[in-house]
Enzyme design. Structure first.
Site, short mmCIF file in Angstrom:
data_model
loop_
_atom_site.label_atom_id
_atom_site.label_comp_id
_atom_site.label_asym_id
_atom_site.label_seq_id
_atom_site.Cartn_x
_atom_site.Cartn_y
_atom_site.Cartn_z
N ARG A 37 0.79 -1.22 0.00
CA ARG A 37 0.00 0.00 0.00
C ARG A 37 0.83 1.28 0.00
O ARG A 37 0.68 2.12 -0.87
CB ARG A 37 -0.94 0.01 1.22
CG ARG A 37 -1.94 1.15 1.17
CD ARG A 37 -2.85 1.14 2.38
NE ARG A 37 -3.57 -0.12 2.53
CZ ARG A 37 -4.38 -0.40 3.54
NH1 ARG A 37 -4.56 0.50 4.50
NH2 ARG A 37 -4.99 -1.56 3.62
N HIS A 83 -7.64 -4.79 -7.68
CA HIS A 83 -7.46 -4.01 -6.44
C HIS A 83 -8.74 -4.06 -5.60
O HIS A 83 -9.66 -3.26 -5.82
CB HIS A 83 -7.11 -2.57 -6.80
CG HIS A 83 -6.46 -1.80 -5.69
ND1 HIS A 83 -5.22 -2.10 -5.18
CD2 HIS A 83 -6.88 -0.71 -4.99
CE1 HIS A 83 -4.89 -1.24 -4.24
NE2 HIS A 83 -5.89 -0.39 -4.10
N TYR A 127 -18.07 11.42 -14.99
CA TYR A 127 -18.00 12.57 -15.89
C TYR A 127 -16.64 12.71 -16.57
O TYR A 127 -16.52 13.42 -17.56
CB TYR A 127 -18.29 13.87 -15.13
CG TYR A 127 -19.66 13.91 -14.51
CD1 TYR A 127 -20.81 13.81 -15.29
CD2 TYR A 127 -19.81 14.06 -13.13
CE1 TYR A 127 -22.08 13.85 -14.71
CE2 TYR A 127 -21.06 14.10 -12.54
CZ TYR A 127 -22.19 13.99 -13.34
OH TYR A 127 -23.43 14.03 -12.77
#
Length: 749
Positions: A37, A83, A127
């Site tokens: 991570r 993931h 978007y």
């Protein structure tokens, strides 16, 4: 219900030592955070989430020459296949890779609202659209040629790369930051051409020193530009140890506004500073009156940053004003360096600049070797097939007959023409239309070409020198692509030495104007505007007269020397004006009733003074040590009644002349007088039944000078003073002819 006790081992509940369980689970969590991570891999400079995003985009064929796709689709692909974490975390990571103000060389080409330097968030993933940049494709170049290891994904349904081939030095070029458990990383971005130059030097000189490498990599290159003001020795130490930091300031310029006015325009702000919050913070500081030099601040930014800062008055020094801003705001920040990375994807450690570059080069060498071996295997397979095709072409009729009429054509082909399994399979898989293309010349031409490539690859794999030469050529290609002559590769952060300005905000707010400080015999003080030469018309209270007149400026600090050996400090701008008789000094500082003022003079930082008492004792004191910050002043010369502090003169020379009220003069070297910050001092002149009158420090080469009652100047050389020359603490001899009746050498300041 039975009362029979449950014996150990009979219950489904298993007893566990709590400490051991916590240690085991926390260690497992810590390792997971460190490895999967927070820390980047030194080879490709990526954390798992970034690596998975790029790999998923490649699988979706989002190359730079392809159309954009919705980020929601990319995030869904990453989350579903690679993931197993939240979609917002994945999208935030993708957004950052596309922000040219956050990443020096963006890896994602975004279309839509991807946030801005003010700190505004990107639009929702439904978007926005994105695809990979050329830099991202360089990181993935050769991934399908067995250049890196693959591992199973979280659900074992797919495979993902453990590291990318990384033909671009991404770790140092784009930097990284992250907080793991018990460790963190923070690496600033650098200029790609400078990195390539250092890498090429390291290939030629594997034992190159950090001192040599920072000639190629002088420091970070932040995407937002700015001015690096960190000393070179600090940068050197940071790169040597892998820990340190870099001070970076905003870039500014002065714009004249006419009529003597000006404004400051900030065009670049430090890395990771949000512009909107910076402006808000500056406004708060002005409101809280912590930035008294600033009149106003406003944001006139469009596509380019333009922060306008107006001074309070036109007399404010722009350098002083900016130094006060750098001191109190995020117009100057310190970017910490902590090169804590994963070596080989497994070992977290803090590396020096040289070690980071070396491990990337080792990775590139391994990628080259594996890619060459992969290509060699493909060539050998193709050559085997071509050999089979050649046999088939030369015996095409028999091959067709075997395929048409034999029950087991593969076995028959192998036994008849001594073919390998691969060759027989290739012949059987030929389409009929390909038979017309089986021309001997074409087969032999391809065979010769591949055979030559095979020889070159075998030669390459057998020579480390050739491998490094190939790696160097790849780095040169990257250097050319990201040259400083290109818009993307041009260095953005510049280097500068910060001006050595001590910012005293209180002093800086005072407008510098000439004044003449007037002190009367009875201790009244005032400041006349301008430097006055004619003081004959000065008005004093009845029975009072002029004691001291000092030319100064409103920005000066005045030092008041009292007969009790104390020094007091007054600000030139806070003295009463010239109208009237002024005010008593005793209202400004706490001078004891039974003591008086000896002298008033302008403070000169760095100067040394010689102080002495009527008893003939004295010493040298640094002037910076006598500046007082309170009304009580600072005790410097210790005196006992009936003795008083008598003399305070600047030390400007190497000889001392002392005269007593008995008109005896003694001359000795300054080296005999101790330097102290407080005390009684050493005896300068032996005085029996009399007191010290005056002292003067002078240069032996220039001689001793005094003024007579008519204002004429007299000078005696050391040769002329031979009979008065002696050792400290002697009585001295009667003053030379022409010495003033006042027993004074004249003004000291």
């Amino acid at each position: 219900m039975s009362d029979t006790p449950i014996l150990p081992g009979e219950s489904p509940i298993e007893p566990v030592n709590l400490r051991e369980a916590l240690e085991e689970r926390y260690l497992s969590y810590a390792l997971s955070t460190i490895m999967h991570r927070a820390l980047p891999d030194v080879r490709d400079g990526l954390k798992p989430v970034h690596r998975r995003i790029l790999y998923a985009m490649r699988e979706l064929r989002l190359n730079p020459d392809q159309a954009y796709k919705k980020c929601a689709k990319i995030v869904g692909e990453v989350m579903g296949n690679y993931h197993p974490h939240g979609d917002q975390a994945i999208y935030d990571a993708l957004v950052r890779l596309a922000q040219d103000f956050a990443v020096r060389y963006p890896l994602v080409d975004g279309q839509g609202n991807f946030g801005n330097i003010d700190g505004d968030n990107a639009a929702a993933m439904r978007y926005t659209e994105s695809r990979m940049t050329e830099t991202a494709t360089a990181l993935l170049d050769g991934i399908d040629q067995d250049t890196v290891d693959f591992r199973a994904t979280y659900d074992a349904a797919n495979e993902e790369p453990a590291v990318l081939p990384a033909a671009f030095p991404n770790l140092l070029a784009n930097g990284a930051s992250g907080i793991a458990v018990g460790m963190a990383t923070n690496i600033p971005p650098h200029n790609a051409e400078e990195l390539c130059n250092a890498l090429l030097h390291l290939i030629k000189h594997p034992n190159a020193t950090i001192e040599k490498l920072i000639e190629f990599i002088p420091g970070p290159d932040f995407p937002t530009g700015g001015v690096l003001v960190e000393p070179r020795e600090n940068i050197l130490e940071a790169y040597r140890t892998g820990r340190g930091g870099f001070r970076i300031r905003a870039k500014w310029e002065k714009e004249d506004t006419g009529r003597g006015g000006y404004q400051i325009v900030v065009t670049e702000i430090p890395y990771q500073v949000q512009k909107a919050k910076l402006v808000e913070k500056l406004a708060d500081l002005i409101t809280e009156k912590r930035l008294p030099l600033i009149g106003d601040v406003r944001d006139e930014s469009a596509e380019e940053i333009r922060l306008v800062i107006e001074p309070k008055t036109r007399s404010v020094d722009p350098l002083v004003m900016m130094e006060s801003l750098f001191k109190l705001s995020e117009l100057e920040v310190r970017f910490g360096l902590n090169m804590n990375v994963l070596s080989n994807g497994q070992i977290p450690n803090v590396l020096s600049l040289r070690e980071v570059l070396k491990q990337w080069l080792d990775h590139r060498l391994e990628v080259l070797t594996r890619r060459s071996e992969f290509r060699l295997g493909k060539i050998e397979h193709r050559l085997e097939v071509l050999d089979g095709y050649l046999i088939a072409f030369l015996n095409i009729d028999e091959v067709i007959r075997i395929i048409r009429f034999e029950d087991e054509p593969k076995k028959t082909l192998i036994s008849t023409f001594e073919l390998t399994d691969v060759q027989a399979e290739a012949i059987l898989n030929l389409r009929l239309r390909a038979l017309s293309k089986l021309e001997e010349m074409e087969i032999r031409a391809e065979h010769d070409r591949l055979s030559e490539e095979k020889r070159q690859l075998e030669k390459l794999l057998a020579s480390d020198q050739l491998k490094w030469s190939m790696v160097a050529q790849e780095i040169r290609d990257v250097r050319e692509k990201y040259s400083k002559k290109t818009e993307l590769g041009a260095r953005r952060s510049v280097f500068a030495d910060p001006p050595e300005i001590e910012v005293d905000l209180d002093q800086a707010m005072i407008e510098k104007e000439p004044v003449t400080i007037i002190l009367s015999e009875k201790g009244w003080i005032r400041a006349l505007k301008g430097h006055q030469d004619d003081l004959s018309r000065l008005d004093f209270k009845q029975g009072d007269e002029l004691k001291v007149a000092v030319k100064a400026y409103t920005t000066d600090r005045m030092l008041v020397y009292a007969t009790n050996g104390r020094f007091f400090t007054l600000s030139g701008d806070q003295l009463p004006g010239g109208r009237g008789h002024g005010e008593p000094v005793r209202l400004m500082v706490d001078i004891e009733e039974n003591h008086d003022i000896v002298d008033v003079f302008v403070h000169s930082p760095g100067r040394k003074l010689l102080v002495a008492s009527t008893a003939g004792y004295g010493f040298v004191v640094p002037e910076d040590e006598i500046v007082a910050s309170t009304r009580k002043g600072k005790q410097v010369l210790n005196v006992s009644d009936p003795d008083e502090a008598k003399v305070c003169i600047p030390v400007d020379g190497d000889m001392v002349a002392v005269v007593g009220e008995n008109r005896k003069l003694l001359v000795f070297t300054l080296g005999e007088v101790n330097e102290m910050t407080r005390g009684k001092g050493v005896i300068l002149q032996r005085l029996k039944g009399t007191a010290l009158s005056d002292v003067r420090v002078f240069s032996g080469t220039e001689g001793l000078t005094w003024l007579d009652s008519a204002g004429r100047t007299f000078t005696l050389s050391l040769e002329d003073l031979e009979q008065w020359y002696g050792l400290r603490a002697q009585a001295g001899k009667i003053v030379p002819k022409g010495f003033p009746r006042s027993n004074k050498f004249g003004p000291a300041f």
